[in-house]
Every structure is written in structure tokens, then in C-alpha cells.
Design a protein around this motif. Structure first.
Motif, PDB file in Angstrom:
ATOM      1  N   GLY A 188     -18.977 -11.172  36.955  1.00 16.05           N
ATOM      2  CA  GLY A 188     -18.850 -10.273  38.101  1.00 16.05           C
ATOM      3  C   GLY A 188     -19.183  -8.841  37.738  1.00 16.05           C
ATOM      4  O   GLY A 188     -19.761  -8.104  38.542  1.00 16.05           O
ATOM      5  N   LEU A 189     -18.826  -8.423  36.527  1.00 13.68           N
ATOM      6  CA  LEU A 189     -19.180  -7.081  36.077  1.00 13.68           C
ATOM      7  C   LEU A 189     -20.693  -6.934  35.948  1.00 13.68           C
ATOM      8  O   LEU A 189     -21.244  -5.882  36.285  1.00 13.68           O
ATOM      9  N   LEU A 190     -21.361  -7.986  35.522  1.00 14.02           N
ATOM     10  CA  LEU A 190     -22.822  -7.967  35.457  1.00 14.02           C
ATOM     11  C   LEU A 190     -23.425  -7.824  36.858  1.00 14.02           C
ATOM     12  O   LEU A 190     -24.340  -7.018  37.067  1.00 14.02           O
ATOM     13  N   SER A 214     -17.518   2.720  39.155  1.00 15.85           N
ATOM     14  CA  SER A 214     -16.473   2.917  38.152  1.00 15.85           C
ATOM     15  C   SER A 214     -15.156   2.303  38.620  1.00 15.85           C
ATOM     16  O   SER A 214     -14.406   1.762  37.802  1.00 15.85           O
ATOM     17  N   LEU A 215     -14.859   2.356  39.912  1.00 18.70           N
ATOM     18  CA  LEU A 215     -13.660   1.695  40.430  1.00 18.70           C
ATOM     19  C   LEU A 215     -13.765   0.183  40.280  1.00 18.70           C
ATOM     20  O   LEU A 215     -12.808  -0.489  39.883  1.00 18.70           O
ATOM     21  N   LEU A 216     -14.923  -0.365  40.613  1.00 20.65           N
ATOM     22  CA  LEU A 216     -15.123  -1.807  40.502  1.00 20.65           C
ATOM     23  C   LEU A 216     -15.099  -2.257  39.039  1.00 20.65           C
ATOM     24  O   LEU A 216     -14.516  -3.291  38.711  1.00 20.65           O
ATOM     25  N   ALA A 217     -15.672  -1.462  38.161  1.00 12.44           N
ATOM     26  CA  ALA A 217     -15.652  -1.798  36.738  1.00 12.44           C
ATOM     27  C   ALA A 217     -14.227  -1.757  36.192  1.00 12.44           C
ATOM     28  O   ALA A 217     -13.843  -2.592  35.369  1.00 12.44           O
ATOM     29  N   GLY A 218     -13.422  -0.810  36.660  1.00  9.16           N
ATOM     30  CA  GLY A 218     -12.025  -0.758  36.247  1.00  9.16           C
ATOM     31  C   GLY A 218     -11.244  -1.972  36.714  1.00  9.16           C
ATOM     32  O   GLY A 218     -10.397  -2.501  35.979  1.00  9.16           O
ATOM     33  N   TYR A 229     -22.964  -4.320  38.092  1.00 10.94           N
ATOM     34  CA  TYR A 229     -23.934  -3.428  37.460  1.00 10.94           C
ATOM     35  C   TYR A 229     -25.294  -3.545  38.150  1.00 10.94           C
ATOM     36  O   TYR A 229     -25.957  -2.536  38.396  1.00 10.94           O
ATOM     37  N   LEU A 230     -25.707  -4.772  38.458  1.00 10.44           N
ATOM     38  CA  LEU A 230     -26.992  -4.945  39.143  1.00 10.44           C
ATOM     39  C   LEU A 230     -26.982  -4.311  40.528  1.00 10.44           C
ATOM     40  O   LEU A 230     -27.985  -3.738  40.966  1.00 10.44           O
ATOM     41  N   ALA A 231     -25.848  -4.392  41.216  1.00  9.76           N
ATOM     42  CA  ALA A 231     -25.737  -3.746  42.528  1.00  9.76           C
ATOM     43  C   ALA A 231     -25.831  -2.230  42.375  1.00  9.76           C
ATOM     44  O   ALA A 231     -26.473  -1.555  43.191  1.00  9.76           O
ATOM     45  N   GLN A 232     -25.221  -1.681  41.337  1.00  5.38           N
ATOM     46  CA  GLN A 232     -25.287  -0.242  41.136  1.00  5.38           C
ATOM     47  C   GLN A 232     -26.701   0.210  40.789  1.00  5.38           C
ATOM     48  O   GLN A 232     -27.151   1.248  41.259  1.00  5.38           O
ATOM     49  N   VAL A 233     -27.390  -0.573  39.972  1.00  2.00           N
ATOM     50  CA  VAL A 233     -28.772  -0.223  39.630  1.00  2.00           C
ATOM     51  C   VAL A 233     -29.638  -0.230  40.886  1.00  2.00           C
ATOM     52  O   VAL A 233     -30.475   0.662  41.077  1.00  2.00           O
ATOM     53  N   SER A 234     -29.424  -1.201  41.765  1.00  2.00           N
ATOM     54  CA  SER A 234     -30.181  -1.252  43.014  1.00  2.00           C
ATOM     55  C   SER A 234     -29.876  -0.039  43.888  1.00  2.00           C
ATOM     56  O   SER A 234     -30.776   0.551  44.484  1.00  2.00           O
ATOM     57  N   LEU A 235     -28.606   0.338  43.965  1.00  2.00           N
ATOM     58  CA  LEU A 235     -28.251   1.520  44.767  1.00  2.00           C
ATOM     59  C   LEU A 235     -28.813   2.800  44.168  1.00  2.00           C
ATOM     60  O   LEU A 235     -29.256   3.690  44.902  1.00  2.00           O
ATOM     61  N   LEU A 236     -28.807   2.907  42.856  1.00  2.00           N
ATOM     62  CA  LEU A 236     -29.381   4.099  42.221  1.00  2.00           C
ATOM     63  C   LEU A 236     -30.885   4.184  42.445  1.00  2.00           C
ATOM     64  O   LEU A 236     -31.422   5.260  42.696  1.00  2.00           O
ATOM     65  N   ARG A 237     -31.543   3.032  42.368  1.00  2.00           N
ATOM     66  CA  ARG A 237     -32.991   3.016  42.629  1.00  2.00           C
ATOM     67  C   ARG A 237     -33.271   3.434  44.064  1.00  2.00           C
ATOM     68  O   ARG A 237     -34.226   4.177  44.317  1.00  2.00           O
TER      69      ARG A 237
END
Length: 136
Positions: free
Chosen positions: A70-72, A16-20, A75-83
């Protein structure tokens, strides 16, 4: 409390910080591009002849595109971390996407700075040329 829940919550906060930050950079580049288009079309400052602002406009739009890309990647990095958080198997699979997101953020900020520099430089060069014609 489950340790995985803590990791999942911490990755959500970082995203959320990076997305902001990407949202702010997108607003900067998009707003500046809109202002340049309005100035070039004579909507703003119609009494002044607009200099050639193609390069700054292209840089602002490139910065907007790179910040969206970069936002994309973020998001992919976050999905990888969540997985990784759900499976419990920690790897470094999110690093390439996170590195690409940081590179895109840096390129977007540099594009904004370069576009501001070129738009100011072209406006100053035109003003200097107009004053040299007026002195003759």
C-alpha cells in the motif's frame, strides 16, 4: 505565489499523512508478529506451552506485506499528482493507485484484527481445554 506550488505542497502533506498511517500499521503487524515468534520459541512466556499460532502469524505477516504494498501504491499516486502539478494538466490518473493504496490499508488493518482475534481465540480454547483436563 504560484498556484501549482500550492498544489504540490498539498499533495506532499497528504502523502506524508498516508505514509505515517502505513508506517504505524506496519509497526503494529511487525511487532505483533515478532511477539508471536518470541512466544512460540519460548523466549517470552517459556513456562506456558505455546498453542498453534501459524494462522495468526501468517495473518500478521500478510498485513505487513499488504501495508508495504500500500505504501508503494501511495508513492505512485503521489508521483502522478506531482507530475500533474508540474505539467499543469490535471487528470484522474492517480485514482487507481490511490484506491489500491486505500484497499491495501484496509486489508492490512483487517489482517491485524483477524490475527489478534485468532491468536486470542486459540489461546482461550487451549486454556479451556486445559481446565477441562484438570477437572477430570
Amino acid at each position: 505565489m504560484d498556484p501549482r506550488a500550492q498544489q504540490i505542497r498539498s499533495t506532499g502533506i497528504a502523502f506524508s499523512l498516508l505514509a505515517g498511517a502505513f508506517r504505524f500499521l506496519s509497526w503494529l503487524n511487525g511487532g505483533a508478529a515478532l511477539a508471536l515468534v518470541a512466544f512460540s520459541l519460548g523466549i517470552v512466556g517459556g513456562d506456558i506451552a505455546a498453542p498453534d499460532l501459524q494462522l495468526p502469524l501468517a495473518l500478521f505477516l500478510a498485513g505487513l506485506l499488504v501495508s508495504c504494498l500500500g505504501l508503494l501504491f501511495a508513492y505512485l499516486a503521489q508521483v502522478s499528482l506531482l507530475r500533474q502539478g508540474y505539467t499543469g494538466h490535471l487528470t484522474r490518473g492517480h485514482w487507481p493507485a490511490q484506491l489500491l493504496a486505500m484497499i491495501c490499508y484496509l486489508l492490512g488493518a483487517l489482517a491485524f484484527c483477524a490475527a489478534c482475534w485468532f491468536s486470542l481465540g486459540q489461546g482461550a480454547a487451549d486454556a479451556q481445554q486445559m481446565t477441562s483436563y484438570a477437572s477430570r
